[in-house]
Design a protein around this motif. Sequence first.
Motif, PDB file in Angstrom:
ATOM      1  N   UNK A 231       1.131  -1.761   0.051  1.00 44.99           N
ATOM      2  CA  UNK A 231      -0.050  -0.063  -0.100  1.00 44.99           C
ATOM      3  C   UNK A 231       1.079   1.175   0.224  1.00 44.99           C
ATOM      4  N   UNK A 232       2.073   1.389   0.608  1.00 41.07           N
ATOM      5  CA  UNK A 232       3.028   2.316   1.123  1.00 41.07           C
ATOM      6  C   UNK A 232       3.533   3.185  -0.694  1.00 41.07           C
ATOM      7  N   UNK A 233       4.044   1.615  -1.068  1.00 43.11           N
ATOM      8  CA  UNK A 233       4.282   1.459  -2.618  1.00 43.11           C
ATOM      9  C   UNK A 233       3.733   2.364  -3.059  1.00 43.11           C
ATOM     10  N   UNK A 234       2.765   1.379  -3.528  1.00 43.06           N
ATOM     11  CA  UNK A 234       1.505   2.209  -4.163  1.00 43.06           C
ATOM     12  C   UNK A 234       1.423   3.490  -3.822  1.00 43.06           C
ATOM     13  N   UNK A 235       0.956   4.260  -3.125  1.00 45.17           N
ATOM     14  CA  UNK A 235       0.957   5.327  -2.418  1.00 45.17           C
ATOM     15  C   UNK A 235       1.673   6.823  -2.893  1.00 45.17           C
ATOM     16  N   UNK A 236       3.486   6.180  -2.486  1.00 45.67           N
ATOM     17  CA  UNK A 236       4.092   6.844  -2.956  1.00 45.67           C
ATOM     18  C   UNK A 236       4.420   6.970  -4.773  1.00 45.67           C
ATOM     19  N   UNK A 237       3.843   5.594  -5.209  1.00 46.38           N
ATOM     20  CA  UNK A 237       4.074   6.409  -7.152  1.00 46.38           C
ATOM     21  C   UNK A 237       3.250   7.317  -7.677  1.00 46.38           C
ATOM     22  N   UNK A 238       1.725   7.089  -6.570  1.00 44.18           N
ATOM     23  CA  UNK A 238       0.991   7.643  -7.592  1.00 44.18           C
ATOM     24  C   UNK A 238       0.334   8.656  -6.536  1.00 44.18           C
ATOM     25  N   UNK A 239       0.508   9.373  -6.459  1.00 48.84           N
ATOM     26  CA  UNK A 239       0.789  10.735  -5.140  1.00 48.84           C
ATOM     27  C   UNK A 239      -0.499  11.264  -5.987  1.00 48.84           C
ATOM     28  N   UNK A 240      -1.232  11.377  -6.340  1.00 49.04           N
ATOM     29  CA  UNK A 240      -2.351  12.142  -7.372  1.00 49.04           C
ATOM     30  C   UNK A 240      -3.264  11.335  -7.042  1.00 49.04           C
ATOM     31  N   UNK A 241      -3.764  10.191  -6.274  1.00 46.40           N
ATOM     32  CA  UNK A 241      -4.530   9.043  -5.848  1.00 46.40           C
ATOM     33  C   UNK A 241      -4.735   9.573  -4.446  1.00 46.40           C
ATOM     34  N   UNK A 242      -5.642   9.073  -4.305  1.00 49.80           N
ATOM     35  CA  UNK A 242      -5.874   9.251  -3.186  1.00 49.80           C
ATOM     36  C   UNK A 242      -6.665   7.817  -2.577  1.00 49.80           C
ATOM     37  N   UNK A 243      -6.100   7.047  -1.631  1.00 45.82           N
ATOM     38  CA  UNK A 243      -6.540   5.226  -1.012  1.00 45.82           C
ATOM     39  C   UNK A 243      -6.896   6.216   0.470  1.00 45.82           C
ATOM     40  N   UNK A 244      -8.306   5.400   0.314  1.00 49.05           N
ATOM     41  CA  UNK A 244      -8.943   5.564   1.600  1.00 49.05           C
ATOM     42  C   UNK A 244      -9.386   4.289   1.561  1.00 49.05           C
ATOM     43  N   UNK A 258       0.208   7.941   7.760  1.00 51.64           N
ATOM     44  CA  UNK A 258       0.833   9.619   7.998  1.00 51.64           C
ATOM     45  C   UNK A 258       1.251  10.068   6.256  1.00 51.64           C
ATOM     46  N   UNK A 259       1.284   9.068   5.191  1.00 53.74           N
ATOM     47  CA  UNK A 259       0.752  10.102   3.968  1.00 53.74           C
ATOM     48  C   UNK A 259      -0.284  10.515   4.212  1.00 53.74           C
ATOM     49  N   UNK A 260       0.186  11.975   3.031  1.00 61.28           N
ATOM     50  CA  UNK A 260      -1.130  12.461   3.020  1.00 61.28           C
ATOM     51  C   UNK A 260      -1.947  12.263   1.485  1.00 61.28           C
ATOM     52  N   UNK A 261      -1.770  10.910   0.715  1.00 57.74           N
ATOM     53  CA  UNK A 261      -2.984  10.574   0.038  1.00 57.74           C
ATOM     54  C   UNK A 261      -3.509   9.349   0.201  1.00 57.74           C
ATOM     55  N   UNK A 262      -3.270   9.157   1.962  1.00 57.45           N
ATOM     56  CA  UNK A 262      -3.868   7.599   2.300  1.00 57.45           C
ATOM     57  C   UNK A 262      -4.987   8.157   3.517  1.00 57.45           C
ATOM     58  N   UNK A 263      -6.057   7.897   3.380  1.00 57.31           N
ATOM     59  CA  UNK A 263      -6.953   8.610   4.806  1.00 57.31           C
ATOM     60  C   UNK A 263      -7.264   7.382   5.097  1.00 57.31           C
ATOM     61  N   UNK A 264      -8.473   7.436   6.415  1.00 54.31           N
ATOM     62  CA  UNK A 264      -8.750   6.214   7.111  1.00 54.31           C
ATOM     63  C   UNK A 264      -9.349   6.884   7.321  1.00 54.31           C
ATOM     64  N   UNK A 265     -10.767   6.509   7.207  1.00 59.51           N
ATOM     65  CA  UNK A 265     -12.484   6.880   7.684  1.00 59.51           C
ATOM     66  C   UNK A 265     -12.897   6.206   8.215  1.00 59.51           C
ATOM     67  N   UNK A 266     -12.607   5.798   9.296  1.00 59.25           N
ATOM     68  CA  UNK A 266     -13.153   4.516   9.851  1.00 59.25           C
ATOM     69  C   UNK A 266     -14.591   3.972   9.662  1.00 59.25           C
ATOM     70  N   UNK A 267     -15.081   3.134  10.690  1.00 55.11           N
ATOM     71  CA  UNK A 267     -15.702   2.204  10.346  1.00 55.11           C
ATOM     72  C   UNK A 267     -17.255   3.143   9.804  1.00 55.11           C
ATOM     73  N   UNK A 268     -18.227   2.469   9.022  1.00 54.87           N
ATOM     74  CA  UNK A 268     -18.991   3.169   8.325  1.00 54.87           C
ATOM     75  C   UNK A 268     -20.254   2.281   8.221  1.00 54.87           C
TER      76      UNK A 268
END
Length: 381
Positions: A231-244, A258-268
């Motif tokens: 997940x970290x490697x993909x997020x660092x490679x695709x910085x214009x994407x959001x990983x939720x 801690x990466x700016x494009x990785x989002x923890x949204x909590x339980x739904x």
Amino acid sequence: MDWVVFGDDWGAHVSTTQHLVRNLPESDSVVWVNSLGMRAPRLAYEDLVRLKSKATAILRSSSGGAERTRASAGSARANMAIVNPKIVPWHLSPVARRYNARAIAKEVTRAMEQLEIVDPFVLSATPVCVDYLDFHARAVAYLKLDEYREMSEVDASLIDATEPRMVKRVDLVLATAKTLLPDCGADTSKCVYLPHGVDFEHFAQVSTHGQGTKTVGFYGLIDDRLDYDLVEAVALLATDWTFEFIGALRVPEHRVFNLPNVKLAGSVPYAELPYRIEHWTAAWIPYELNKHTQAINPLKLREYLAAGLPVLSTPLPESSALEDVSIITNCHEARDAIEEFHRSDTPSRREARREKMKKHSWGHRANRLRRLLSDKGTAPP
């Protein structure tokens, strides 16, 4: 057909066993036995909270542990009794097993009488109940949902002590992944592949026109099955994407969050899930490959597809078996796949993915379960 089902705690979360029971015909009566547990409790905060919850449920129940559900009880069935078994959760103890067998038989028999059930079919999603089937059953099926002994929250020695006997004892073994099927010897009709279904109408609510945000999503438990390095490697490679990531966090926070494009949204809540994933460009299952995950058929796999979403996954056997899932083995393949989804996916392609999932509905799975088990019964249903 009438049923006794050994499952998880009814209503605590959405599960395969609960989906199957909800989709049985209304004429079927069901005694549902809440979780027996697959390990002894420990002196940990989570276990103490669970023990308190169990005790509260038992005290709240009427008729010695069985509570009759009503049509107005939300997701519960009208003709159903829920048993909160008063057991000692140390299943490896011979003394505890003898006590539990008497207690469960008494409570299940009382609930059967309440619903006027005489000859039930038994479905169990746990091998632990092999020692607690001291009541008449027309036929018994074991629903194997996971490689239980590989799960961190399960006592492997308990599974080793009960599962081989359970497979031998039952009339039918149902496995949600092909790698979970045991060796049933010459009786090939005893062991059957029954993959997860999908709550089709629920996930068909997702709009097919919401793929413009360059977001890749995952929902479910955020636990030790995920490949956080990938997940970290993909997020660092695709910085214009959001990983939720939607779901409860069950591991110490990894640096990837801690990466700016990785989002923890909590339980739904399950009811809100379709509306919370409409903006996703794609969904993924970035699980590590190990003994546990190789035997997983992710429940979310067909849910993603019923939502119309393009899906990428690490090469899990059950993911690889579906034609509409893109298999990725490294971060570059993942980046290329999501970029291709962004360029070429259309509402019509999403509708086509969704349409293929109609035949995988939980209604279809429940009907097949009934046919398979009635064929094993000692009398016609």
